[in-house]
Write an enzyme that holds these catalytic residues in place. Structure first.
Site, mmCIF file in Angstrom:
data_model
loop_
_atom_site.group_PDB
_atom_site.id
_atom_site.type_symbol
_atom_site.label_atom_id
_atom_site.label_comp_id
_atom_site.label_asym_id
_atom_site.label_seq_id
_atom_site.Cartn_x
_atom_site.Cartn_y
_atom_site.Cartn_z
ATOM 1 N N MET A 113 0.855 -1.000 -0.099
ATOM 2 C CA MET A 113 0.004 0.102 -0.032
ATOM 3 C C MET A 113 0.914 1.426 -0.185
ATOM 4 S SD MET A 113 -2.909 0.810 2.731
ATOM 5 C CE MET A 113 -3.984 -0.429 1.950
ATOM 6 N N MET A 132 1.954 0.020 -6.181
ATOM 7 C CA MET A 132 1.012 -0.487 -5.713
ATOM 8 C C MET A 132 1.683 -1.406 -4.216
ATOM 9 S SD MET A 132 -1.947 0.269 -7.235
ATOM 10 C CE MET A 132 -3.149 -1.057 -7.201
ATOM 11 N N GLY A 133 2.523 -0.840 -3.617
ATOM 12 C CA GLY A 133 2.996 -1.540 -2.489
ATOM 13 C C GLY A 133 2.525 -2.197 -1.434
ATOM 14 N N THR A 134 2.132 -3.548 -1.784
ATOM 15 C CA THR A 134 1.215 -4.553 -0.701
ATOM 16 C C THR A 134 1.241 -5.799 -1.326
ATOM 17 O OG1 THR A 134 -0.298 -2.789 -0.111
ATOM 18 C CG2 THR A 134 -1.387 -4.797 -0.503
ATOM 19 N N THR A 135 0.913 -6.732 -0.418
ATOM 20 C CA THR A 135 0.493 -8.114 -1.102
ATOM 21 C C THR A 135 -0.795 -8.471 -0.432
ATOM 22 O OG1 THR A 135 2.933 -8.770 -1.090
ATOM 23 C CG2 THR A 135 1.177 -10.493 -1.009
#
Length: 233
Positions: free
Chosen positions: A1, A11-14
């Protein structure tokens, strides 16, 4: 995020949603970044919409939060008018409507998961642009790039609840190991006919992967080992 709206590609996240035999398991890491800076190490990216429906959020933290807030409000109104809980499909379609109608302004990819008495456990992926796709499993965020091959190999139908949760935790920890924009803890939410169970896996309890392990019989260890005693003269 990602908090940084100037980096739409980031879109930094998993985030992950998986159906199993009887319900769904949602999972996410907990890193919120702004550029190279980690703004929050323990954020909760799995947000409750109703008693039986949750959403996993990726992309801009602000955008995903405001979409979730609007949809939670609409679903609350819907539940009062209907006199019964909203379905997973209705929840996903409300998010799709907001995401699609505002696609030029929003930078968020979402996964909706839940259970209802009509269709059981359902997962819907709502990527950038506001498409809605019903899927047996959905993965999102920057960490998902590292997981497509893994899911092709590891996914199977009619998993038990335990198998599905183990798959989600393993996948998020794999993504954390490879993706610089994913990190922190792993959170899971299990939703079925009995209700909702939230679990938490701290970072130091996650499985370590190949390059994170302590080196064994490394050449550096051999070179740094004490040499033979110098000869006394």
């Amino acid at each position: 995020m990602d908090l940084n709206l100037d980096a739409p590609h980031s879109m930094g996240t998993t985030i992950i949603g998986v159906t199993y035999n009887g319900g769904v398991v949602l999972g996410a890491d907990s890193r919120t970044s702004t550029g190279m800076y980690v703004a929050n190490r323990a954020s909760d990216k799995i947000t409750q919409l109703t008693d039986n429906v949750y959403v996993c959020r990726s992309g801009s933290a602000a955008d995903s939060q405001v979409v979730s807030d609007y949809v939670r409000y609409f679903l609350h109104q819907h539940t009062i008018q209907l006199g019964q809980p909203a379905t997973v499909k209705v929840s996903a379609n409300l998010i799709r409507m907001l995401a699609y109608n505002n696609k030029n302004m929003l930078q968020t990819g979402l996964i909706v998961g839940g259970w209802d008495k009509y269709e059981g456990g359902k997962i819907y992926g709502i990527p950038l642009g506001g498409t809605v796709v019903e899927q047996p499993f959905a993965i999102g965020g920057s960490g998902s790039s590292y997981l497509y091959g893994f899911f092709d190999q590891a996914w199977k139908e009619n998993m038990t609840k335990e198998e599905a949760e183990q798959l989600v935790v393993k996948a998020v920890s794999l993504a954390i190991a490879r993706d610089g924009a994913s990190g922190g803890v792993v959170r899971t939410v299990i939703i079925n006919s009995e209700g909702v169970t939230r679990n938490f896996y701290p970072g130091d309890k996650l499985q370590l992967w190949h390059e994170e392990l302590e080196p064994q019989n490394s050449l550096l260890d051999i070179l740094n080992a004490a040499g033979p005693e110098p000869m006394a003269i």
